[in-house]
Design a protein around this motif. Sequence first.
Motif, PDB file in Angstrom:
ATOM      1  N   GLU A  12      23.737  -2.011   9.502  1.00 42.07           N
ATOM      2  CA  GLU A  12      23.171  -0.789  10.098  1.00 42.07           C
ATOM      3  C   GLU A  12      24.196   0.334  10.028  1.00 42.07           C
ATOM      4  OE1 GLU A  12      20.251   1.479  11.628  1.00 42.07           O
ATOM      5  OE2 GLU A  12      20.020  -0.618  11.135  1.00 42.07           O
ATOM      6  N   ALA A  13      25.395   0.065  10.355  1.00 42.81           N
ATOM      7  CA  ALA A  13      26.460   1.068  10.322  1.00 42.81           C
ATOM      8  C   ALA A  13      26.676   1.545   8.894  1.00 42.81           C
ATOM      9  CB  ALA A  13      27.749   0.481  10.887  1.00 42.81           C
ATOM     10  N   GLY A  14      26.577   0.671   7.943  1.00 41.99           N
ATOM     11  CA  GLY A  14      26.744   1.035   6.539  1.00 41.99           C
ATOM     12  C   GLY A  14      25.631   1.967   6.083  1.00 41.99           C
ATOM     13  N   ARG A  15      24.380   1.628   6.524  1.00 46.38           N
ATOM     14  CA  ARG A  15      23.253   2.495   6.148  1.00 46.38           C
ATOM     15  C   ARG A  15      23.394   3.878   6.779  1.00 46.38           C
ATOM     16  NH1 ARG A  15      20.524  -2.494   6.383  1.00 46.38           N
ATOM     17  NH2 ARG A  15      20.011  -2.273   8.558  1.00 46.38           N
ATOM     18  N   ARG A  16      23.845   3.921   8.045  1.00 45.18           N
ATOM     19  CA  ARG A  16      24.058   5.219   8.701  1.00 45.18           C
ATOM     20  C   ARG A  16      25.133   6.017   7.958  1.00 45.18           C
ATOM     21  NH1 ARG A  16      25.369   3.522  14.301  1.00 45.18           N
ATOM     22  NH2 ARG A  16      24.021   1.755  14.205  1.00 45.18           N
ATOM     23  N   ALA A  17      26.143   5.361   7.550  1.00 41.89           N
ATOM     24  CA  ALA A  17      27.228   6.032   6.829  1.00 41.89           C
ATOM     25  C   ALA A  17      26.722   6.568   5.492  1.00 41.89           C
ATOM     26  CB  ALA A  17      28.391   5.070   6.616  1.00 41.89           C
ATOM     27  N   VAL A  18      25.861   5.780   4.821  1.00 40.68           N
ATOM     28  CA  VAL A  18      25.289   6.229   3.540  1.00 40.68           C
ATOM     29  C   VAL A  18      24.400   7.433   3.766  1.00 40.68           C
ATOM     30  CG1 VAL A  18      23.696   5.576   1.691  1.00 40.68           C
ATOM     31  CG2 VAL A  18      25.478   3.991   2.418  1.00 40.68           C
ATOM     32  N   ARG A  19      23.534   7.369   4.823  1.00 47.20           N
ATOM     33  CA  ARG A  19      22.631   8.493   5.120  1.00 47.20           C
ATOM     34  C   ARG A  19      23.445   9.742   5.467  1.00 47.20           C
ATOM     35  NH1 ARG A  19      18.927   4.596   7.891  1.00 47.20           N
ATOM     36  NH2 ARG A  19      20.281   4.908   9.663  1.00 47.20           N
ATOM     37  N   GLN A  20      24.500   9.551   6.255  1.00 49.02           N
ATOM     38  CA  GLN A  20      25.362  10.674   6.624  1.00 49.02           C
ATOM     39  C   GLN A  20      26.015  11.269   5.379  1.00 49.02           C
ATOM     40  OE1 GLN A  20      25.652  12.144   9.556  1.00 49.02           O
ATOM     41  NE2 GLN A  20      27.159  13.611   8.800  1.00 49.02           N
ATOM     42  N   ALA A  21      26.471  10.434   4.493  1.00 47.21           N
ATOM     43  CA  ALA A  21      27.100  10.898   3.258  1.00 47.21           C
ATOM     44  C   ALA A  21      26.092  11.641   2.397  1.00 47.21           C
ATOM     45  CB  ALA A  21      27.700   9.715   2.498  1.00 47.21           C
ATOM     46  N   GLU A  22      24.828  11.140   2.356  1.00 50.04           N
ATOM     47  CA  GLU A  22      23.778  11.816   1.589  1.00 50.04           C
ATOM     48  C   GLU A  22      23.480  13.190   2.180  1.00 50.04           C
ATOM     49  OE1 GLU A  22      20.444   9.177   1.498  1.00 50.04           O
ATOM     50  OE2 GLU A  22      21.329   7.908  -0.073  1.00 50.04           O
ATOM     51  N   ARG A  23      23.399  13.271   3.516  1.00 51.68           N
ATOM     52  CA  ARG A  23      23.148  14.563   4.173  1.00 51.68           C
ATOM     53  C   ARG A  23      24.276  15.544   3.874  1.00 51.68           C
ATOM     54  NH1 ARG A  23      22.615  12.156   9.546  1.00 51.68           N
ATOM     55  NH2 ARG A  23      21.077  10.598   9.095  1.00 51.68           N
ATOM     56  N   GLU A  24      25.487  15.062   3.965  1.00 49.34           N
ATOM     57  CA  GLU A  24      26.627  15.930   3.693  1.00 49.34           C
ATOM     58  C   GLU A  24      26.629  16.399   2.237  1.00 49.34           C
ATOM     59  OE1 GLU A  24      30.080  13.769   4.929  1.00 49.34           O
ATOM     60  OE2 GLU A  24      29.591  13.964   7.063  1.00 49.34           O
ATOM     61  N   ARG A  25      26.274  15.498   1.329  1.00 49.60           N
ATOM     62  CA  ARG A  25      26.203  15.856  -0.082  1.00 49.60           C
ATOM     63  C   ARG A  25      25.110  16.899  -0.301  1.00 49.60           C
ATOM     64  NH1 ARG A  25      22.913  14.316  -3.863  1.00 49.60           N
ATOM     65  NH2 ARG A  25      22.166  12.495  -2.756  1.00 49.60           N
ATOM     66  N   GLU A  26      23.912  16.694   0.307  1.00 50.31           N
ATOM     67  CA  GLU A  26      22.811  17.661   0.172  1.00 50.31           C
ATOM     68  C   GLU A  26      23.208  19.014   0.742  1.00 50.31           C
ATOM     69  OE1 GLU A  26      19.384  15.963   2.046  1.00 50.31           O
ATOM     70  OE2 GLU A  26      19.154  14.402   0.520  1.00 50.31           O
ATOM     71  N   LEU A  27      23.883  18.978   1.913  1.00 49.14           N
ATOM     72  CA  LEU A  27      24.334  20.226   2.527  1.00 49.14           C
ATOM     73  C   LEU A  27      25.336  20.939   1.614  1.00 49.14           C
ATOM     74  CD1 LEU A  27      24.320  22.109   4.961  1.00 49.14           C
ATOM     75  CD2 LEU A  27      26.111  20.709   5.972  1.00 49.14           C
ATOM     76  N   ALA A  28      26.258  20.202   1.053  1.00 50.81           N
ATOM     77  CA  ALA A  28      27.247  20.779   0.139  1.00 50.81           C
ATOM     78  C   ALA A  28      26.559  21.353  -1.105  1.00 50.81           C
ATOM     79  CB  ALA A  28      28.286  19.719  -0.246  1.00 50.81           C
ATOM     80  N   GLU A  29      25.537  20.637  -1.622  1.00 47.89           N
ATOM     81  CA  GLU A  29      24.804  21.131  -2.790  1.00 47.89           C
ATOM     82  C   GLU A  29      24.061  22.418  -2.458  1.00 47.89           C
ATOM     83  OE1 GLU A  29      22.283  17.941  -4.038  1.00 47.89           O
ATOM     84  OE2 GLU A  29      23.919  16.844  -5.017  1.00 47.89           O
ATOM     85  N   ARG A  30      23.428  22.481  -1.255  1.00 53.56           N
ATOM     86  CA  ARG A  30      22.703  23.702  -0.841  1.00 53.56           C
ATOM     87  C   ARG A  30      23.669  24.873  -0.682  1.00 53.56           C
ATOM     88  NH1 ARG A  30      18.901  21.469   3.840  1.00 53.56           N
ATOM     89  NH2 ARG A  30      20.499  19.897   3.788  1.00 53.56           N
ATOM     90  N   GLU A  31      24.828  24.594  -0.073  1.00 49.80           N
ATOM     91  CA  GLU A  31      25.820  25.656   0.081  1.00 49.80           C
ATOM     92  C   GLU A  31      26.322  26.138  -1.275  1.00 49.80           C
ATOM     93  OE1 GLU A  31      28.852  24.121   2.649  1.00 49.80           O
ATOM     94  OE2 GLU A  31      27.612  24.293   4.439  1.00 49.80           O
ATOM     95  N   ALA A  32      26.538  25.226  -2.177  1.00 52.87           N
ATOM     96  CA  ALA A  32      26.991  25.597  -3.522  1.00 52.87           C
ATOM     97  C   ALA A  32      25.908  26.399  -4.239  1.00 52.87           C
ATOM     98  CB  ALA A  32      27.353  24.347  -4.319  1.00 52.87           C
ATOM     99  N   ALA A  33      24.641  25.965  -4.100  1.00 51.18           N
ATOM    100  CA  ALA A  33      23.541  26.691  -4.738  1.00 51.18           C
ATOM    101  C   ALA A  33      23.413  28.094  -4.141  1.00 51.18           C
ATOM    102  CB  ALA A  33      22.232  25.917  -4.586  1.00 51.18           C
ATOM    103  N   GLY A  34      23.542  28.194  -2.806  1.00 51.05           N
ATOM    104  CA  GLY A  34      23.475  29.512  -2.150  1.00 51.05           C
ATOM    105  C   GLY A  34      24.601  30.418  -2.616  1.00 51.05           C
TER     106      GLY A  34
END
Length: 128
Positions: free
Chosen positions: A5-27
């Motif tokens: 469960e902790a691993g999945r949360r960490a993966v989801r958190q990493a995905e959110r951070e990656r998406e946020l970084a991609e949106r910021e880069a696109a902006g």
Amino acid sequence: RNGGEAGRRAVRQAERERELAEREAAGAAERAAAQDHALLERAAAADLEEALRRSVAEAASSAAEHEPPVESLAVVSLASASLDAGRPRAPESTFGGGETTCIICLTRPKTHIAVPCSHQCGPVRGAT
């Protein structure tokens, strides 16, 4: 199970951070592109304005070079122009008073002007 469960949360958190970084880069890329576009538009407008100034200056210079010389013309009044209408001059006694006789009383000389038309038409006593 907790580890998974902790691993999945960490993966989801990493995905959110990656998406946020991609949106910021696109902006940031969109803002940079918009700034570049605005700079290009201003530069193009300045170039166009300068080209237009040059074109107008060249046209004015060319027109001045090709303009024919202006000849001075003599000023002639209608009275001294001696225009010939092809008809004999009417005698002074014609109806309407002729050139010097009042058109109202037809006996005295013209001395006053009708306003606003400025036609010379009658003597002091005849006009009142």
